[in-house]
Design a protein around this motif. Structure first.
Motif, PDB file in Angstrom:
ATOM      1  N   ILE A 140       0.837  -1.206   0.000  1.00 30.23           N
ATOM      2  CA  ILE A 140       0.000   0.000   0.000  1.00 30.23           C
ATOM      3  C   ILE A 140       0.868   1.250   0.000  1.00 30.23           C
ATOM      4  O   ILE A 140       0.645   2.197  -0.763  1.00 30.23           O
ATOM      5  CB  ILE A 140      -0.949  -0.014   1.214  1.00 30.23           C
ATOM      6  N   ILE A 141       1.885   1.264   0.858  1.00 34.34           N
ATOM      7  CA  ILE A 141       2.759   2.436   0.962  1.00 34.34           C
ATOM      8  C   ILE A 141       3.474   2.699  -0.363  1.00 34.34           C
ATOM      9  O   ILE A 141       3.594   3.849  -0.809  1.00 34.34           O
ATOM     10  CB  ILE A 141       3.782   2.239   2.100  1.00 34.34           C
ATOM     11  N   ARG A 142       3.933   1.621  -1.003  1.00 27.45           N
ATOM     12  CA  ARG A 142       4.748   1.780  -2.203  1.00 27.45           C
ATOM     13  C   ARG A 142       3.933   2.029  -3.462  1.00 27.45           C
ATOM     14  O   ARG A 142       4.424   2.675  -4.402  1.00 27.45           O
ATOM     15  CB  ARG A 142       5.612   0.536  -2.402  1.00 27.45           C
ATOM     16  N   ARG A 143       2.687   1.524  -3.496  1.00 27.69           N
ATOM     17  CA  ARG A 143       1.953   1.515  -4.760  1.00 27.69           C
ATOM     18  C   ARG A 143       0.657   2.324  -4.752  1.00 27.69           C
ATOM     19  O   ARG A 143       0.156   2.685  -5.823  1.00 27.69           O
ATOM     20  CB  ARG A 143       1.591   0.070  -5.136  1.00 27.69           C
ATOM     21  N   ASP A 144       0.085   2.585  -3.588  1.00 30.49           N
ATOM     22  CA  ASP A 144      -1.257   3.161  -3.527  1.00 30.49           C
ATOM     23  C   ASP A 144      -1.227   4.593  -3.006  1.00 30.49           C
ATOM     24  O   ASP A 144      -0.210   5.076  -2.504  1.00 30.49           O
ATOM     25  CB  ASP A 144      -2.155   2.302  -2.630  1.00 30.49           C
ATOM     26  N   ASP A 145      -2.381   5.244  -3.089  1.00 26.30           N
ATOM     27  CA  ASP A 145      -2.505   6.610  -2.578  1.00 26.30           C
ATOM     28  C   ASP A 145      -2.945   6.573  -1.121  1.00 26.30           C
ATOM     29  O   ASP A 145      -3.978   7.138  -0.729  1.00 26.30           O
ATOM     30  CB  ASP A 145      -3.509   7.391  -3.427  1.00 26.30           C
ATOM     31  N   ALA A 146      -2.163   5.884  -0.300  1.00 25.16           N
ATOM     32  CA  ALA A 146      -2.481   5.748   1.125  1.00 25.16           C
ATOM     33  C   ALA A 146      -1.206   5.344   1.858  1.00 25.16           C
ATOM     34  O   ALA A 146      -0.208   4.941   1.242  1.00 25.16           O
ATOM     35  CB  ALA A 146      -3.575   4.701   1.343  1.00 25.16           C
ATOM     36  N   TYR A 147      -1.279   5.458   3.160  1.00 27.69           N
ATOM     37  CA  TYR A 147      -0.185   5.021   4.028  1.00 27.69           C
ATOM     38  C   TYR A 147      -0.801   4.127   5.088  1.00 27.69           C
ATOM     39  O   TYR A 147      -1.758   4.530   5.769  1.00 27.69           O
ATOM     40  CB  TYR A 147       0.496   6.235   4.671  1.00 27.69           C
ATOM     41  N   ALA A 148      -0.310   2.897   5.222  1.00 23.85           N
ATOM     42  CA  ALA A 148      -0.903   1.941   6.158  1.00 23.85           C
ATOM     43  C   ALA A 148       0.198   1.182   6.889  1.00 23.85           C
ATOM     44  O   ALA A 148       1.194   0.772   6.273  1.00 23.85           O
ATOM     45  CB  ALA A 148      -1.813   0.953   5.435  1.00 23.85           C
ATOM     46  N   VAL A 149       0.008   1.007   8.181  1.00 20.39           N
ATOM     47  CA  VAL A 149       0.956   0.241   8.983  1.00 20.39           C
ATOM     48  C   VAL A 149       0.193  -0.757   9.852  1.00 20.39           C
ATOM     49  O   VAL A 149      -0.932  -0.503  10.278  1.00 20.39           O
ATOM     50  CB  VAL A 149       1.832   1.149   9.873  1.00 20.39           C
ATOM     51  N   PRO A 150       0.799  -1.919  10.134  1.00 23.15           N
ATOM     52  CA  PRO A 150       0.146  -2.911  10.989  1.00 23.15           C
ATOM     53  C   PRO A 150       0.497  -2.710  12.455  1.00 23.15           C
ATOM     54  O   PRO A 150       1.609  -2.295  12.794  1.00 23.15           O
ATOM     55  CB  PRO A 150       0.716  -4.228  10.469  1.00 23.15           C
ATOM     56  N   PHE A 151      -0.458  -3.036  13.323  1.00 23.62           N
ATOM     57  CA  PHE A 151      -0.272  -2.981  14.771  1.00 23.62           C
ATOM     58  C   PHE A 151      -0.952  -4.203  15.355  1.00 23.62           C
ATOM     59  O   PHE A 151      -2.177  -4.366  15.211  1.00 23.62           O
ATOM     60  CB  PHE A 151      -0.900  -1.704  15.339  1.00 23.62           C
ATOM     61  N   THR A 152      -0.185  -5.092  15.974  1.00 22.86           N
ATOM     62  CA  THR A 152      -0.732  -6.292  16.600  1.00 22.86           C
ATOM     63  C   THR A 152      -0.772  -6.073  18.106  1.00 22.86           C
ATOM     64  O   THR A 152       0.279  -5.890  18.728  1.00 22.86           O
ATOM     65  CB  THR A 152       0.099  -7.529  16.235  1.00 22.86           C
ATOM     66  N   ALA A 203       0.248  10.224  12.179  1.00 23.71           N
ATOM     67  CA  ALA A 203      -0.353  11.522  11.853  1.00 23.71           C
ATOM     68  C   ALA A 203       0.696  12.555  11.468  1.00 23.71           C
ATOM     69  O   ALA A 203       0.460  13.400  10.587  1.00 23.71           O
ATOM     70  CB  ALA A 203      -1.173  12.020  13.039  1.00 23.71           C
ATOM     71  N   ASP A 204       1.863  12.500  12.112  1.00 22.97           N
ATOM     72  CA  ASP A 204       2.877  13.534  11.922  1.00 22.97           C
ATOM     73  C   ASP A 204       3.961  13.159  10.913  1.00 22.97           C
ATOM     74  O   ASP A 204       4.830  13.970  10.597  1.00 22.97           O
ATOM     75  CB  ASP A 204       3.549  13.846  13.269  1.00 22.97           C
ATOM     76  N   ARG A 205       3.902  11.959  10.395  1.00 24.14           N
ATOM     77  CA  ARG A 205       4.965  11.481   9.525  1.00 24.14           C
ATOM     78  C   ARG A 205       4.881  12.072   8.116  1.00 24.14           C
ATOM     79  O   ARG A 205       3.787  12.232   7.556  1.00 24.14           O
ATOM     80  CB  ARG A 205       4.905   9.956   9.422  1.00 24.14           C
ATOM     81  N   ASP A 206       6.045  12.380   7.543  1.00 28.58           N
ATOM     82  CA  ASP A 206       6.128  12.704   6.130  1.00 28.58           C
ATOM     83  C   ASP A 206       6.048  11.381   5.362  1.00 28.58           C
ATOM     84  O   ASP A 206       6.975  10.568   5.416  1.00 28.58           O
ATOM     85  CB  ASP A 206       7.447  13.416   5.830  1.00 28.58           C
ATOM     86  N   VAL A 207       4.934  11.148   4.690  1.00 24.41           N
ATOM     87  CA  VAL A 207       4.716   9.849   4.039  1.00 24.41           C
ATOM     88  C   VAL A 207       5.050   9.884   2.544  1.00 24.41           C
ATOM     89  O   VAL A 207       4.780   8.917   1.839  1.00 24.41           O
ATOM     90  CB  VAL A 207       3.265   9.366   4.258  1.00 24.41           C
TER      91      VAL A 207
END
Length: 245
Positions: free
Chosen positions: A124-136, A235-239
């Motif tokens: 998602i981060i590399r290819r899409d218009d979004a930023y997503a991270v996993p949290f377990t 929220a604060d990250r430069d993505v």
């Protein structure tokens, strides 16, 4: 804001680019805990963090079926392939992003989802218009994480705090007696067991009698606080992606 409870016009008023997407599974959790344990925990942690966070967050409905074929011998377990799971997560994140909620934390409650979830978030981060991270959630509870099994002390404690009516208390001792001490059947650092039924008689790993409601309250607090810290970072990250070197 919980999307499931909102109208479309309520959702349209949301002033945020942050969302959380709970994911889990519908799978056996021994004789004492519900099949929905994993997605219930993920949803509970996501909602607790959103409620205490100091910025607005959209809480998406949970994805309730995950990568759980390892529990297929136990009735009621549902599963999808890793490919299907990755596609499901990616497309839901894309639909969130289409409404402007393009920074997404995927809150996970099932260990079997972890590899696929890491892969899809990177895609998602590399290819899409979004930023997503996993949290377990059970990786974010400090030293308690060492006790994570399956329907063992951590998940039983969590449920006793968050969903006490769903724990079959009259079956907890039987769950302990039929449990294995650890996950898998290991030789030379290799797990020889593809399915959980190979090493646990009733689906339980660990001692559920060691998980009381007070511990569950602490687990939820630790996971909630950790998720809030992650939301701040997202929220604060430069993505934007780094340029080609």
């Amino acid at each position: 804001m919980r999307l499931a409870d909102a109208t479309w016009s309520d959702a349209d008023d949301a002033d945020t680019d942050l969302a959380v997407l709970p994911v889990g599974s519908t799978e056996q959790h021994g004789p004492h805990a519900p099949l929905g344990t994993d997605y219930l925990a993920a949803e509970t942690v996501a909602q607790a963090a959103a409620s205490s966070y100091d910025r607005e967050v959209v809480v998406a409905p949970p994805l309730t079926v995950g990568v759980s074929e390892e529990h297929r011998q136990f009735t009621g377990t549902l599963w999808v392939s890793p490919d299907t799971f990755r596609a499901n997560v990616r497309e839901v994140v894309a639909s969130l992003a289409s409404h402007g909620w393009d920074r997404v934390v995927v809150v996970n409650g099932h260990g079997g989802n972890v590899p696929a979830l890491g892969e899809v978030c990177e895609r998602i981060i590399r290819r899409d218009d979004a930023y997503a991270v996993p949290f377990t959630w059970f990786d974010a509870v400090g030293a308690h994480s060492d006790d994570m099994g399956h329907a063992g002390p951590l998940e039983t404690a969590f449920l006793r705090h968050s969903h006490p009516k769903l724990v079959r208390e009259d079956r907890v001792k039987a769950a302990r007696d039929g449990a294995s001490d650890g996950w898998g059947d290991w030789q030379s650092h290799v797990n020889l067991a593809a399915d959980s039924a190979e090493f646990t008689d009733n689906g339980v790993v660990g001692d559920p009698t060691e998980g009381d409601a007070d511990r569950g309250e602490e687990l939820l607090s630790l996971a909630r606080n950790s998720l809030c810290d992650l939301l701040d970072a997202v929220a604060d990250r430069d993505v934007s992606r780094p340029p080609h070197k």
